[in-house]
Write a protein that holds these residues in place. Structure first.
Motif, short mmCIF file in Angstrom:
data_model
loop_
_atom_site.label_atom_id
_atom_site.label_comp_id
_atom_site.label_asym_id
_atom_site.label_seq_id
_atom_site.Cartn_x
_atom_site.Cartn_y
_atom_site.Cartn_z
N PHE A 1 12.35 -12.26 2.06
CA PHE A 1 11.03 -11.64 2.06
C PHE A 1 10.07 -12.54 2.81
N SER A 2 9.28 -11.96 3.71
CA SER A 2 8.31 -12.77 4.45
C SER A 2 7.08 -11.94 4.76
N LEU A 3 5.92 -12.61 4.78
CA LEU A 3 4.65 -11.97 5.10
C LEU A 3 4.15 -12.44 6.45
N ARG A 4 3.33 -11.60 7.07
CA ARG A 4 2.66 -11.91 8.33
C ARG A 4 1.28 -11.25 8.28
N ASN A 5 0.45 -11.56 9.25
CA ASN A 5 -0.88 -10.94 9.35
C ASN A 5 -1.60 -10.96 8.00
N ILE B 1 -8.06 -8.86 -0.37
CA ILE B 1 -8.46 -7.85 -1.34
C ILE B 1 -9.89 -7.42 -1.06
N GLY B 2 -10.09 -6.13 -0.92
CA GLY B 2 -11.41 -5.59 -0.60
C GLY B 2 -11.61 -5.34 0.87
N GLY B 3 -10.70 -5.81 1.71
CA GLY B 3 -10.86 -5.61 3.14
C GLY B 3 -9.67 -4.95 3.79
N GLU B 4 -8.98 -4.09 3.01
CA GLU B 4 -7.73 -3.49 3.49
C GLU B 4 -7.97 -2.59 4.70
N PRO B 5 -7.09 -2.70 5.70
CA PRO B 5 -7.23 -1.86 6.91
C PRO B 5 -6.72 -0.44 6.74
N GLY B 6 -6.10 -0.12 5.62
CA GLY B 6 -5.58 1.23 5.42
C GLY B 6 -4.66 1.26 4.22
N PRO B 7 -4.23 2.46 3.80
CA PRO B 7 -3.37 2.58 2.61
C PRO B 7 -2.02 1.89 2.83
N PRO B 8 -1.53 1.20 1.81
CA PRO B 8 -0.25 0.50 1.95
C PRO B 8 0.93 1.45 1.85
N ARG B 9 1.99 1.11 2.58
CA ARG B 9 3.22 1.88 2.49
C ARG B 9 4.39 0.94 2.77
N ILE B 10 5.56 1.36 2.34
CA ILE B 10 6.78 0.59 2.58
C ILE B 10 7.84 1.55 3.12
N ASP B 11 8.38 1.23 4.29
CA ASP B 11 9.47 2.00 4.90
C ASP B 11 10.79 1.32 4.57
N THR B 12 11.77 2.11 4.12
CA THR B 12 13.05 1.56 3.67
C THR B 12 14.21 2.23 4.36
N PHE C 1 3.50 -2.21 5.29
CA PHE C 1 2.32 -1.97 6.13
C PHE C 1 1.07 -1.85 5.27
N MET C 2 -0.04 -2.33 5.80
CA MET C 2 -1.37 -2.00 5.30
C MET C 2 -2.01 -1.16 6.38
#
Length: 341
Positions: free
Chosen positions: A108-112, A118-129, A152-153
């Motif tokens: 598992f790794s994060l980027r961007n 929190i409070g500045g989300e660019p859009g609704p989160p989703r996960i593609d599998t 994705f956010m």
């Protein structure tokens, strides 16, 4: 055995996702509605789904972090990915209800990270599998599987997750557990507190405010390493949403994170006063060799490598009765300045 292989093409238009409520809790293998973070699962193509995700702004466990700026917890995203894969496996990939999925290895790794403020989300989160599975020739049941996820956010790609699992029926899991222990395993619901707990780590040293979320005791510091006992609270509803006959994998990942923060904090001098400072775990990878038993002391040892480009890499090994249970590597960064992450 037959292997189902996915197409490489990703559709340009994904199905619309609903965000008004979470899915039925049994589809995510949760007991409490408050611990369900998937809002919708839609089929994209055979063996591929997309899922809407709810990221709570206040949560006893996932919101309890000291670093600033305040970001969505990496383990919240990992848990959301786990739930999306379980629900999608049941509804869209042909995994029968009642199947036990045993995690063998994951990454598992994060980027961007700025998109995770929190409070500045660019859009609704989703996960593609995407699901990859091997089925037995005669029964058609999945025996082994792999999933690959992109998080994705809105349109911002913020993370990746992959996991290798073994699928067992309930009776097969019981046979495996008995073969490992030789005796029936106790349940977490039978415990109130770990026997012999002497001294839990101060919450601020592992990036926490609430002592309920501390899972380590009796740390011993050496040059470049820290050893501690893993003793999560059984009354923590996030780690023990229902009764287990072993320590769940997410509890071990949390222990690895806290040891990584403790180790990296010691290296940076943060433990001298302010705790783990603004250190934030952005990556996890490793594997699980055996079940972590509830009634046997579990020791974890963390060893760090020198910091590079503002990152600490900490390897954590777990042992019980002189046997290796799991080995995880955690990557930690200082998020007081998000540039470069």
């Amino acid at each position: 055995m037959t292997t189902q292989v996915l197409e490489d093409a990703v559709p340009t238009v994904l199905p619309a996702l609903a965000y008004g409520r979470t899915i039925e809790r049994s589809l995510a293998h949760r007991s409490a509605i408050s611990e369900v973070f998937v809002t919708d699962v839609q089929n994209v193509r055979p063996m591929a789904v997309t899922a809407g995700i709810h990221l709570p702004l206040t949560h006893l466990y996932y919101s309890d972090h000291r670093p600033r700026p305040k970001l969505h917890d990496s383990l919240l995203l990992l848990e959301a990915g786990r739930q999306a894969s379980i629900a999608g496996g049941h509804t869209n990939a042909g995994v029968p209800a009642g199947t036990v999925a045993i995690v063998h290895a994951f990454q598992f790794s994060l980027r961007n990270l700025s998109a995770l403020r929190i409070g500045g989300e660019p859009g609704p989160p989703r996960i593609d599998t995407d699901f990859f599975g091997k089925t037995a020739r005669h029964s058609g049941r999945f025996r082994k599987g792999r999933l690959e996820q992109r998080i994705f956010m809105g349109d911002v790609h913020v993370g990746d997750h992959s996991m290798d699992v073994l699928f067992l029926k309930g009776d097969e899991n019981e046979i495996l557990r008995h073969a490992q222990r030789g005796t029936p395993a106790p349940l977490s619901s039978e415990f109130t507190e770990w026997p012999g707990v002497v001294r839990r780590v101060a919450p601020e040293l592992v990036g926490r405010d609430n002592p309920l979320n501390v899972v380590l005791t009796e740390p011993e510091f050496a040059e470049g390493s820290v050893t501690a006992q893993v003793v999560p609270r059984f009354d923590n509803p996030a780690l023990f949403d229902h009764s287990y006959d072993h320590l769940p994998a997410m509890a071990l990942v949390e222990a690895a994170r806290q040891l990584a923060l403790l180790t990296a904090g010691a290296a940076s001098g943060a433990t001298s006063g302010s705790g783990s400072g603004d250190l934030f775990a952005v990556g996890y990878e490793g594997g699980f060799q055996r079940f972590a038993e509830l009634d046997v002391p579990l020791t974890a040892t963390a060893e760090r490598t020198p910091a590079s480009d503002g990152r600490y890499t900490v390897r954590v090994g777990f042992r019980q009765d002189d046997q290796e249970i799991a080995e995880l590597t955690v990557t930690v960064v200082d998020v007081s300045h998000l540039n470069g992450f």
